[in-house]
Design a protein around this motif. Structure first.
Motif, PDB file in Angstrom:
ATOM      1  N   UNK A  11     -19.131  60.124  18.748  1.00 40.44           N
ATOM      2  CA  UNK A  11     -18.463  58.825  18.813  1.00 40.44           C
ATOM      3  C   UNK A  11     -17.579  58.621  17.589  1.00 40.44           C
ATOM      4  N   UNK A  12     -18.034  59.071  16.412  1.00 43.47           N
ATOM      5  CA  UNK A  12     -17.181  59.029  15.212  1.00 43.47           C
ATOM      6  C   UNK A  12     -15.883  59.790  15.465  1.00 43.47           C
ATOM      7  N   UNK A  13     -15.995  60.955  16.072  1.00 45.07           N
ATOM      8  CA  UNK A  13     -14.818  61.772  16.339  1.00 45.07           C
ATOM      9  C   UNK A  13     -13.897  61.099  17.352  1.00 45.07           C
ATOM     10  N   UNK A  32       3.966  57.019  17.222  1.00 48.78           N
ATOM     11  CA  UNK A  32       2.592  57.085  16.732  1.00 48.78           C
ATOM     12  C   UNK A  32       2.120  58.537  16.778  1.00 48.78           C
ATOM     13  N   UNK A  33       1.209  58.873  15.895  1.00 45.91           N
ATOM     14  CA  UNK A  33       0.610  60.213  15.908  1.00 45.91           C
ATOM     15  C   UNK A  33      -0.905  60.087  15.892  1.00 45.91           C
ATOM     16  N   UNK A  34      -1.555  61.064  16.502  1.00 43.80           N
ATOM     17  CA  UNK A  34      -3.011  61.077  16.539  1.00 43.80           C
ATOM     18  C   UNK A  34      -3.530  62.499  16.582  1.00 43.80           C
ATOM     19  N   UNK A  35      -4.785  62.669  16.224  1.00 43.87           N
ATOM     20  CA  UNK A  35      -5.417  63.987  16.269  1.00 43.87           C
ATOM     21  C   UNK A  35      -5.971  64.227  17.672  1.00 43.87           C
ATOM     22  N   UNK A  36      -6.431  65.434  17.923  1.00 42.08           N
ATOM     23  CA  UNK A  36      -6.997  65.799  19.215  1.00 42.08           C
ATOM     24  C   UNK A  36      -8.471  66.116  19.088  1.00 42.08           C
TER      25      UNK A  36
END
Length: 295
Positions: A11-13, A32-36
């Protein structure tokens, strides 16, 4: 893997995946940018870009104007080892409704495209399809990971490491379909840990889990399970309507059915209820499905 990475829960991830950065570059779009989220298959889970694209669009809206519908297309497989860039177009802002287009990119090409509509809270007619009354409580069912043995380590790993706990009302079809051909199923779902109270996060997380298991009503209709040799499944499009507020860290029932399959495609529909029977959302998804012995 570092000690810090091991200490983070699934859930943290997920919260890290939904924590988007906004570009300071001046363009005609909001960027916007985000990790995978890491996936054993190497492909981005579709629910990830659903949730991220929705949150990016929500970030361009006033807090009191909430999403009520979205329609999106999965254009290319995403690489789960790379981050995602999301561009949002502010298509329309009216007195009560707004429209946004969001596109998720990797390596300069779009992998997902979505249009979403937002509305101020308003009074009006109200009714809802009731939740099925003959469904066992989640406490009376075993977690899915307890029903998958170590004959399929990848399936066991995916179940144990994903942030969503699932409990199938019918027997899961990870390794076997038990010879049954029924075009419907129901699955209890919830996040494995509490989330902040922010309803925008809960709506995005609901989009995230709405892509989970819905394809299975199509497979069940033909007695097919996920481990069928040569089976190929890919999501083509996804539509979702948010009806009422819900918390994804509490049990929800995902009622799913498949009205049609033809031409290498299958259609699945779903209704998501809170535990006390409130209809929170409706979902439609069409998938590509290829089975080697079907001509």
């Amino acid at each position: 893997m570092s000690a810090d990475a091991r200490a983070r829960t699934p859930v943290d991830q997920l919260m890290e995946v939904l924590d988007l950065d906004e570009s300071q570059a001046r363009t005609t779009e909001d960027i916007f940018t985000g990790c995978s989220q890491s996936m054993p298959t190497g492909r981005i889970y579709g629910g990830q870009v659903l949730g991220q694209s929705l949150l990016a669009a929500e970030r361009t809206m006033p807090a009191d104007r909430a999403v009520h519908s979205m329609h999106g297309y999965f254009l290319r497989p995403g690489d789960s080892s790379q981050g995602v860039t999301i561009a949002v177009d502010r298509i329309h802002d009216g007195r009560s409704f707004s429209t946004r287009r969001a596109q998720a990119y990797q390596n300069g090409v779009p992998i997902f495209s979505m249009i979403a509509s937002f509305q101020d809270e308003a009074p009006g007619l109200e009714h809802a399809e009731p939740m099925p009354s003959d469904v066992p409580a989640p406490e009376d069912l075993s977690p899915d990971e307890e029903l998958v043995d170590d004959t399929d380590p990848q399936a066991l790993r995916m179940l144990a490491e994903r942030p969503v706990e699932t409990r199938h009302v019918e027997t899961p079809i990870y390794l076997s379909a038990d010879g049954k051909t029924i075009p419907h199923q129901a699955v209890w779902m919830r996040l494995r840990a509490p989330m902040p109270d922010d309803q925008r996060l809960h709506r995005a997380a609901l989009a995230y889990l709405s892509d989970m298991t819905i394809q299975e009503s199509i497979l069940r209709a033909h007695g097919i399970h996920w481990a069928t040799p040569g089976l190929k499944v890919a999501s083509l499009d996804h539509a979702m309507w948010w009806h009422r507020p819900a918390r994804v860290d509490e049990w929800m029932l995902y009622v799913q059915s498949s009205p049609n399959a033809r031409g290498g495609r299958g259609l699945a529909t779903g209704r998501i209820y809170t535990r006390d029977g409130v209809l929170a959302a409706s979902v439609n998804q069409e998938i590509m499905i290829r089975v080697p012995d079907v001509r």
